[in-house]
Every structure is written in C-alpha cells, then in structure tokens.
Design a protein around this motif. Structure first.
Motif, PDB file in Angstrom:
ATOM      1  N   UNK A  50       0.811  -1.219   0.000  1.00 17.70           N
ATOM      2  CA  UNK A  50       0.000   0.000   0.000  1.00 17.70           C
ATOM      3  C   UNK A  50       0.845   1.270   0.000  1.00 17.70           C
ATOM      4  N   UNK A  51       2.177   1.123  -0.116  1.00 21.95           N
ATOM      5  CA  UNK A  51       3.062   2.291  -0.086  1.00 21.95           C
ATOM      6  C   UNK A  51       3.850   2.466  -1.381  1.00 21.95           C
ATOM      7  N   UNK A  52       4.203   1.357  -2.022  1.00 21.58           N
ATOM      8  CA  UNK A  52       5.032   1.422  -3.219  1.00 21.58           C
ATOM      9  C   UNK A  52       4.399   0.610  -4.344  1.00 21.58           C
ATOM     10  N   UNK A  53       4.728   0.981  -5.563  1.00 17.02           N
ATOM     11  CA  UNK A  53       4.160   0.314  -6.721  1.00 17.02           C
ATOM     12  C   UNK A  53       4.982  -0.915  -7.107  1.00 17.02           C
ATOM     13  N   UNK A  54       4.285  -1.964  -7.471  1.00 16.11           N
ATOM     14  CA  UNK A  54       4.901  -3.155  -8.032  1.00 16.11           C
ATOM     15  C   UNK A  54       3.828  -3.903  -8.806  1.00 16.11           C
ATOM     16  N   UNK A  55       4.186  -4.393  -9.980  1.00 13.62           N
ATOM     17  CA  UNK A  55       3.213  -5.072 -10.847  1.00 13.62           C
ATOM     18  C   UNK A  55       3.124  -6.544 -10.474  1.00 13.62           C
ATOM     19  N   UNK A  56       2.055  -6.917  -9.778  1.00 12.71           N
ATOM     20  CA  UNK A  56       1.852  -8.299  -9.358  1.00 12.71           C
ATOM     21  C   UNK A  56       0.525  -8.787  -9.930  1.00 12.71           C
ATOM     22  N   UNK A  57       0.565  -9.871 -10.695  1.00 18.06           N
ATOM     23  CA  UNK A  57      -0.616 -10.390 -11.373  1.00 18.06           C
ATOM     24  C   UNK A  57      -0.846 -11.849 -10.996  1.00 18.06           C
ATOM     25  N   UNK A  58      -2.091 -12.267 -11.091  1.00 18.95           N
ATOM     26  CA  UNK A  58      -2.424 -13.679 -10.971  1.00 18.95           C
ATOM     27  C   UNK A  58      -2.470 -14.290 -12.361  1.00 18.95           C
ATOM     28  N   UNK A  59      -1.984 -15.510 -12.482  1.00 17.44           N
ATOM     29  CA  UNK A  59      -2.078 -16.212 -13.758  1.00 17.44           C
ATOM     30  C   UNK A  59      -3.509 -16.610 -14.064  1.00 17.44           C
ATOM     31  N   UNK A  60      -4.369 -16.596 -13.029  1.00 17.10           N
ATOM     32  CA  UNK A  60      -5.795 -16.929 -13.182  1.00 17.10           C
ATOM     33  C   UNK A  60      -5.978 -18.291 -13.856  1.00 17.10           C
ATOM     34  N   UNK A  61      -5.258 -19.270 -13.374  1.00 20.67           N
ATOM     35  CA  UNK A  61      -5.352 -20.614 -13.934  1.00 20.67           C
ATOM     36  C   UNK A  61      -6.693 -21.256 -13.587  1.00 20.67           C
ATOM     37  N   UNK A  62      -7.422 -21.689 -14.581  1.00 23.41           N
ATOM     38  CA  UNK A  62      -8.639 -22.473 -14.346  1.00 23.41           C
ATOM     39  C   UNK A  62      -8.273 -23.952 -14.236  1.00 23.41           C
ATOM     40  N   UNK A  63      -9.199 -24.751 -13.735  1.00 22.72           N
ATOM     41  CA  UNK A  63      -8.911 -26.168 -13.507  1.00 22.72           C
ATOM     42  C   UNK A  63      -8.361 -26.867 -14.749  1.00 22.72           C
ATOM     43  N   UNK A  64      -9.072 -26.734 -15.867  1.00 25.65           N
ATOM     44  CA  UNK A  64      -8.661 -27.441 -17.080  1.00 25.65           C
ATOM     45  C   UNK A  64      -7.378 -26.860 -17.657  1.00 25.65           C
ATOM     46  N   UNK A  65      -7.186 -25.549 -17.484  1.00 27.23           N
ATOM     47  CA  UNK A  65      -5.931 -24.942 -17.950  1.00 27.23           C
ATOM     48  C   UNK A  65      -4.742 -25.589 -17.265  1.00 27.23           C
ATOM     49  N   UNK A  66      -4.888 -25.759 -15.952  1.00 27.15           N
ATOM     50  CA  UNK A  66      -3.792 -26.348 -15.186  1.00 27.15           C
ATOM     51  C   UNK A  66      -3.612 -27.826 -15.518  1.00 27.15           C
TER      52      UNK A  66
END
Length: 407
Positions: A50-66
């Motif tokens: 909540x103080x500094x910027x950093x690009x953090x993303x979820x891969x959002x893997x669905x069951x079949x994708x994985x």
C-alpha cells in the motif's frame, strides 16, 4: 497432532518470500495460481503493497488450464499485459498448482523469452514451505539470471538492451555506468564494498525501512552498502561477484551467499548489524526484569545478534543463558548448542517448560501459545508470524515497541 494450530495463525509461505525479494526491482510478477494466492500476498504478506508500486498479477489458472497444461494461454495473457507495463523482467512465482502438476519452468522461460525479448526469472516455490525458503530461492535465481559472469538473460539484457547472445565485457559496462553502486571494477582506491543478503520486510524491523542497517554499517566503517532487494538495482545484482564481502542478515540469505563464495570467492559473514543506540535501549528494557534464562523466538540471525547484545549487557553475569528458537530456517553455521528448531505449535510450550525459561522474547502473537506460563514475555514483532497486527512503519517505531511487556 501434526500441523494442528490452536493459537497461532498460518505463517507466511514461500511464494510471499519470493515476491518480497523481487518486489522492488521493477519486474512484472506472475503468481501461478487461480487467484487466491495473489490476494494473500498483496493483502497480508507484503507490507510495502500500500506504499510502493509493483506489478503483481495472478495467472488466473482455471482447472482445465492447469490439468491440460495450456501454457500458451499464460504466455499470451502475459504478452498482452507487457504491452501496458514497462517491465524490466517477468517473474514466475510458483504455488501449489504448478507444484502438483510439475510445471516445467525452464521450458516456460525459454518460450517466454523467445516471444517477449524480456528476461524471465522463474522461482519454483510451492506455497507449502515457509517464506524463508522462497527468499532463498528468489535471491539465488535473480543472481543466476543477472550476474554478468553467468551470462544469463538478465545479464545480456542489461549489457546489450536485448537477449542477443553477445560477449559481456565488464570494462565496457563500467564505461556505460552499468555497474550500479560498485561504480568501478578496480578496487585499489575504493572503500570496502559490502553487500547485504537476506534483508526483506518479512523478518526485519520496520516493514521495509533499512535506515538502521545503513546506520549500523556506517558505525562499522562501511559506507553505501548494497542491500539486495531494498536499495539496489539490477545493475548491482549483475555486479554482485565484485563486492569485497557479503553480510547475511537472515537464514534465507545463507544459500545465495554461499553460492557466491563457492563460485566467485566472495566471502560472507552471518550477523545482523544493529546501531549501538538500538542495542543499548533494547538491552536496558530486557535487563531491568533481571531474567535468568531467556528464549528468543524470531528469525535466527537477528535473534543471534540480540543474544550477543544481552550477554554483553549482563556484566554481573546474572543472566545465565540466552537461547534461540524458530519455526523457520536454522543455519548450522551459527546455531548454538541449546538452540532449537521448532516444527509444531505445541513444541514451544514443551521447550519453555522443560528448560525453565523465565523470559521469552518474540512476536506478541506467540504469547497465546504459552497458556498458563508465568514468566515474562517481551515483544519482538515478526511480520511473517503476525503480519500487520504488530507491524511498524519505520525502524524507530519498531524499536519503541520491542522489549515491551506483553500481558
């Protein structure tokens, strides 16, 4: 019962430790999960979120994708995100999903780098080990990817502005000003160059404040230290084989430091430098209770340094013993005879009863795991145990709380 927790919350896992190391380097971090892990990392395990910027993303893997290993979907989504973000690299952070299906990180790295022309740093965490395992793996991976002598994709990108295979000349990089704080290869007319490995907000005071570390090293005659993961750049990482020595301030930094020593001859010592003023204040708070047997429960290296402070302060020898215990890594190199590696929650109560400690120093949350114990419990917050419950925004605030009696 193995794994039973009646009093303590779950500790910070390895994936969060890896993110903590890579957080400030300007990369795009992809958490290889379905969406839940990234929420825990940003919401609970990363005090700088909540103080500094950093690009953090979820891969959002669905069951079949994985299950079916649809890596092309991850590659395409990451490529689209890179179109909106000027990322210096892509970090792949493992979770239980890729650990279970045996994701091939090396293959993903090759495919992504071929497609993006951006370095990819994979950290094979599993979401099950403790945070310090993730810290260790992340430091090691970024060194192997960016150290000039290794010739990895990160090193090539810094040297050439691309992933093209070209010879890397340190002399040319020096002329281009790409050696970070090191500045020059020639050490003959330079002050001692010191690197600090293992410093993260998860197990050090101040939730990301490193001013005390700089002050303590200045008191020892070290100016402008390179604190990896905090005040450095990727150029500093690339030149890490050319510092005079490293100081390891947490168990998670031992393996990367040992690798640098064994391969490039950079010696290291394991200790946590503290400013004299902080040491004196903490010792005064502790010794006014006149303890006989003290147990410090924290990350091993900080606890060891505080043990030395207390033993030094006990000039009349009234303090019989100071031991260290931890649920996290315990390096054999600095482990004393009576120190204890804890595994289960109830082992702490058994240890305190068996050894007769009249004082325990640790995160305030730990006090709940000592029901019925009549000794004195002093505060020494540990973010990896209690997250923001007892966190501090600065070193100053942290040491004001440290040593206070927990009722």
């Amino acid at each position: 019962m193995k794994g039973l927790r009646k009093y303590l919350s779950p500790f910070t896992p390895d994936q969060s430790g890896a993110v903590s190391v890579l957080f400030h380097y300007g990369g795009m971090l992809i958490i290889m999960d379905a969406g839940g892990c990234v929420g825990n990392i940003c919401g609970y395990d990363e005090p700088r979120w909540d103080k500094k910027k950093s690009a953090i993303f979820s891969a959002a893997l669905r069951d079949l994708d994985a299950i079916l290993g649809r890596d092309e979907l991850l590659i395409q989504k990451t490529k689209e995100a890179l179109g909106d973000i000027d990322a210096k690299f892509v970090g792949l952070i493992g979770t239980p999903v890729p650990a279970v299906i045996a994701t091939d990180y090396r293959a993903l790295k090759r495919l992504m780098e071929t497609d993006y022309e951006v370095p990819v740093v994979p950290v094979e965490t599993n979401g099950i080990d403790m945070y310090d395992e993730g810290v260790s793996k992340a430091f090691l991976q970024i060194l192997k990817n960016y150290l000039y002598e290794e010739g990895g994709s990160g090193a090539r990108f810094i040297a050439n502005g691309s992933l093209e295979q070209k010879s890397i000349s340190l002399e040319e990089l020096e002329k281009l000003g790409k050696l970070g704080k090191l500045g020059k290869i020639d050490k003959s007319n330079a002050s001692e160059r010191v690197g600090v490995i293992g410093f993260t907000p998860l197990d050090t005071p101040g939730s990301g404040d490193y001013e005390d570390m700089v002050t303590a090293l200045r008191e020892q005659g070290v100016d402008n230290p390179v604190i990896y993961g905090m005040n450095d750049t990727l150029g500093d990482v690339a030149a890490a084989a050319h510092v005079d020595r490293n100081i390891v301030v947490s168990p998670g930094g031992v393996k990367p430091a040992r690798w640098l020593r064994d391969k490039y001859g950079v010696q290291y010592e394991i200790c946590y430098p503290l400013p004299q003023e902080r040491s004196d204040e903490f010792a005064h708070k502790v010794m006014e209770h006149e303890p006989k047997k003290v147990l410090i429960v924290h990350q091993q290296v900080l606890a060891n340094s505080l043990r030395d402070v207390l033993l030094e302060a006990s000039k009349d020898k009234s303090l019989e013993r100071v031991d260290v215990a931890s649920w996290f890594m315990m390096s054999k190199e600095v482990r004393h005879e009576n120190d204890t590696k804890l595994n289960e929650e109830d082992e702490l109560m058994k240890l305190v009863d068996a050894e007769g400690y009249d004082m325990v120093i640790g995160d305030p949350l730990i006090k709940r795991a000592l029901p019925g114990w009549k000794g004195t419990f002093l505060s020494l917050p540990h973010f990896a145990i209690s997250a923001s419950l007892y966190s501090s925004s600065s070193d100053e605030e942290y040491w004001q709380k440290a040593g206070d009696v927990v009722k």
